[in-house]
Design an enzyme around this catalytic site. Sequence first.
Site, PDB file in Angstrom:
ATOM      1  N   ARG A  81    -144.822 -20.554  42.824  1.00 25.09           N
ATOM      2  CA  ARG A  81    -143.607 -20.176  43.031  1.00 25.09           C
ATOM      3  C   ARG A  81    -143.449 -19.256  44.331  1.00 25.09           C
ATOM      4  NH1 ARG A  81    -139.302 -17.966  38.835  1.00 25.09           N
ATOM      5  NH2 ARG A  81    -140.427 -15.849  39.126  1.00 25.09           N
ATOM      6  N   LYS A 183    -137.423 -17.138  45.592  1.00 27.73           N
ATOM      7  CA  LYS A 183    -137.373 -15.517  45.237  1.00 27.73           C
ATOM      8  C   LYS A 183    -137.560 -14.695  46.358  1.00 27.73           C
ATOM      9  CE  LYS A 183    -138.737 -12.989  41.117  1.00 27.73           C
ATOM     10  NZ  LYS A 183    -137.436 -12.784  40.835  1.00 27.73           N
ATOM     11  N   GLU A 219    -126.039 -18.647  37.803  1.00 24.07           N
ATOM     12  CA  GLU A 219    -127.026 -17.645  37.059  1.00 24.07           C
ATOM     13  C   GLU A 219    -126.299 -16.419  36.631  1.00 24.07           C
ATOM     14  OE1 GLU A 219    -131.144 -17.384  38.387  1.00 24.07           O
ATOM     15  OE2 GLU A 219    -130.220 -17.784  40.544  1.00 24.07           O
TER      16      GLU A 219
END
Length: 339
Positions: A81, A183, A219
């Site tokens: 990621r 991220k 989220e």
Amino acid sequence: MLNNTDYKNLGFECRETHANYISYFKDGSWDQGTLKKDSCLTISAFSTCLHYGQEAFEGLKAYRRKDGKIQLFRPNDNAKRMQRSCKRLLMPEVSIEKFIDACEQVVKANEDLVPPYGTGATLYLRPFIIGVGDNLGVRPAKEYIFSVICSPVGSYFKGGLAPNNFMITTNDRAAPNGTGSYKVGGNYAASLWSHHIAKENGYADCIYLDPLTHTKIDEVGAANFFGITKDNKFITPKSSSILESITRKSLMHLAEKELGMEVIEGEVFVDKLDMFTEAGACGTAAVISPIGRIDYEDKKYTFYSETEVGPVTRKLYDMLTGIQYGDVEGPVGWVHLIK
Ligand code: PLP
Ligand code: COI
């Protein structure tokens, strides 16, 4: 081990540790990397990370098992990621091997700071990469730092498995075709205001809606959302603006394979929240935090209970943490033992 530490009530804060890892990227390649004692960095004030948010990070935990050994949970997925985040921000990738080696070095150097088994506390690892060096225009840096810092932590949301209440915000943390699924630091800067408003109003955090239509759940602060329906389905949002949570991916697997539930990654309309008998927030820091109530405009959606975790959420929590702490054997490749 930290002296006189009340591990069971440890919050999610930084604490002093023995060492962290640092590696520099210059002239097109990474150096070997080394451990250093203090957590201070000396960088140019012109660094792209400071002005233009050229930064990506990860979060994973080191778990103390009953036999005293220490293990990581799915670190390969964090490494991959981070590579994806680096590509998006035009930063050089760190190989999976280098990422895991750095995490291992940090855990070994802070071995006595990995909290005891049975306390629910862990050593949180924060790998990150930043653009550094002198640079004024909006363009990618030529030099980078990859570092792994750490801190012993407890619950991210107050009360561990006790339910928390959340409010829905109509502010967005990310744009429809922006960086929400990466991220990167900018998403979190954009979330600070809504988080602050939620806290001021007595909520644990806010829930974001999809930034295009503001009709669907995206989220839960820095965690993903899941809900359990009356007919025992596990439903979680499909959205291009959420971070693909490794915890959620693991729960989807466990719900389907171990609990025989139907798992659906789909649209979760905010005006249909009463279809859920249980709801939760999941993530590395959050683990699983049951959602007691969600407030949206003048509506209040209460799930299993505002004070008690529901039975399906409890089972998922026990299975997930059982694997993470080494009590239960997980699927091949989920656990990485520190040797
Ligand atoms: N969503 C956001 C915005 C996050 O910051 C995190 C934390 O990493 C998550 C979801 C959960 O992801 P993971 O389970 O991989 O930690
Ligand atoms: C994590 O769960 O590891 C996160 O990164 C959340 C965090 C921003 C506290």
